[in-house]
Design a protein around this motif. Structure first.
Motif: not given
Lengths: 203, 192
Positions: A31-32, A60-61, A28-29, A64, A39-41, A35-36, A43
């Protein structure tokens, strides 16, 4: 450079394909980090479609989380971000369909807009524009958004993926799950409609 | 970004393919030669380029997510919750046969399937007879009788764990327990 900074830097440079492989192993790390990275794209993509900060945040969440659920089935025959955009597209499309946003005549909620993102800004705001420029940008932004909102969800998606994301026809086809011919047809129609509505922007 | 569709849509104007960088090198050279000599075509392209430019400016490609740390952490929480639910579901699947309720039901089902068969015995009922009994749990005993009221063979299992009074049993044939049966007696029937 501290060890923590070095670790962060090294994580930032890991290719998507490696991170996807780690995610598929349950990391999951990894995947984090994805996400980082996106996420801006994601969003921006959702915000450009739903025009509401809170909804865009939630959608957006959701995109993901759906990506995480489906990542085991992701095959590297397409880029991760194209695949992610496809999921985001589906999430937004479902939302738009459920809400029937145009049928209900919802207005763009400008008060909840991203602070400091002027219509005339580059991809990210650099500094506050002069007041008259900001006003022109805001007016232009309203007109562009209004014109795009008159298009169907499919046409909006095609024009945004092409003009904003800069995706190729093949990438748009992959992201939206249709053929290249359909992408070209939708782009043609969307551009024609936008030209009709924004004719006075001609130089 | 090069895009050269092998079968470009005939209805898509060439200038759009050119703007999208979707022409082959030969197509591009040919089109650009014509573009040089065609002011109307130049004007049409310039008009759309203005719109394209405006779209890019009005709709940013990236917008900073508000509260980015919270954004990530909520996703992680939901992923962790889903993983835990998934693990619990797998554990439950593995341990289903360890449940006392499932065990009791299994005993009854096994009896119903294995011990009854259609017959015409006069002492147990008009159409069924119990030929032998067996329970996997030696603490459980089985007796059978024919109920005229229910017009069915009733199997009585003694020794099962007591069920909660409010437990809604699926498959119990008789809505009311006959007088004299003790708590902890299971009543199944309905076979003819």
């Amino acid at each position: 450079m501290s060890p923590a900074d070095a670790t962060a830097t090294s994580l930032d440079t890991i290719p998507d394909s490696d991170l996807v492989g780690r995610c598929q192993a349950g990391d999951t790390r990894a995947f984090d980090i994805l996400v980082t990275r996106y996420r801006n794209k994601v969003y921006a993509m959702t915000y450009n479609l739903v025009h509401n900060e809170t909804e865009a945040w939630d959608l957006s969440q959701e995109a993901f989380i759906k990506a995480w659920r489906a990542i085991a089935s992701f095959k590297s025959d397409s880029a991760f971000y194209t695949w992610l955009f496809r999921i985001t597209h589906n999430v937004c499309y479902d939302w738009l369909r459920r809400k029937k946003i145009r049928a209900e005549g919802m207005e763009f909620d400008d008060s909840r807009g991203s602070p400091g993102v002027a219509a005339g800004a580059e991809t990210l705001p650099r500094s506050a524009p002069a007041p008259d420029t900001a006003l022109k940008n805001a007016e232009l932004g309203h007109r562009i958004r209004d014109a795009i909102q008159t298009l169907s969800a499919e046409h909006q998606q095609c024009i945004l993926l092409r003009e904003v994301e800069g995706l190729s026809y093949e990438e748009i086809a992959s992201a939206t799950g249709c053929t290249i011919g359909t992408v070209m047809s939708r782009l043609f129609y969307a551009r024609k409609k936008l030209q009709e509505q924004l004719n006075d922007l001609r130089p | 970004m090069k895009t050269h569709p092998s079968h470009p849509d005939e209805s898509l104007p060439e200038w759009m393919l050119w703007l999208d960088d979707a022409m082959t090198p030969e197509q591009k050279t040919s089109f650009e030669a014509r573009l040089q000599a065609d002011p109307d075509l130049q004007a049409e392209i310039a008009a759309y380029q203005q719109i394209s430019h405006s779209i890019k400016h009005a709709l940013p490609r990236e917008i900073p997510v508000p509260h980015p740390e919270l954004f990530n952490s909520q996703i992680q929480v939901r992923i962790d919750q889903e993983s835990q639910r998934s693990s619990r579901a797998k554990s439950a699947q593995r341990a289903w046969y360890q449940s006392p309720w499932i065990s009791a039901s299994a005993v009854a089902a096994a009896l119903a399937i294995l011990l009854l068969r259609p017959d015409h015995s006069p002492n147990l009922g008009r159409e069924s007879i119990v030929t032998s009994t067996y329970t996997p749990d030696p603490n459980v005993t089985v007796s059978a009788l024919y109920s005229d009221e229910a017009e069915a063979v009733v199997l009585i299992l003694d020794g099962l764990s007591e069920l909660p009074a409010d437990r809604n049993l699926v498959g119990s044939a008789h809505p009311t327990r006959p007088a004299g049966y003790q708590s902890g007696t299971a009543l199944y029937g309905g076979l003819r």
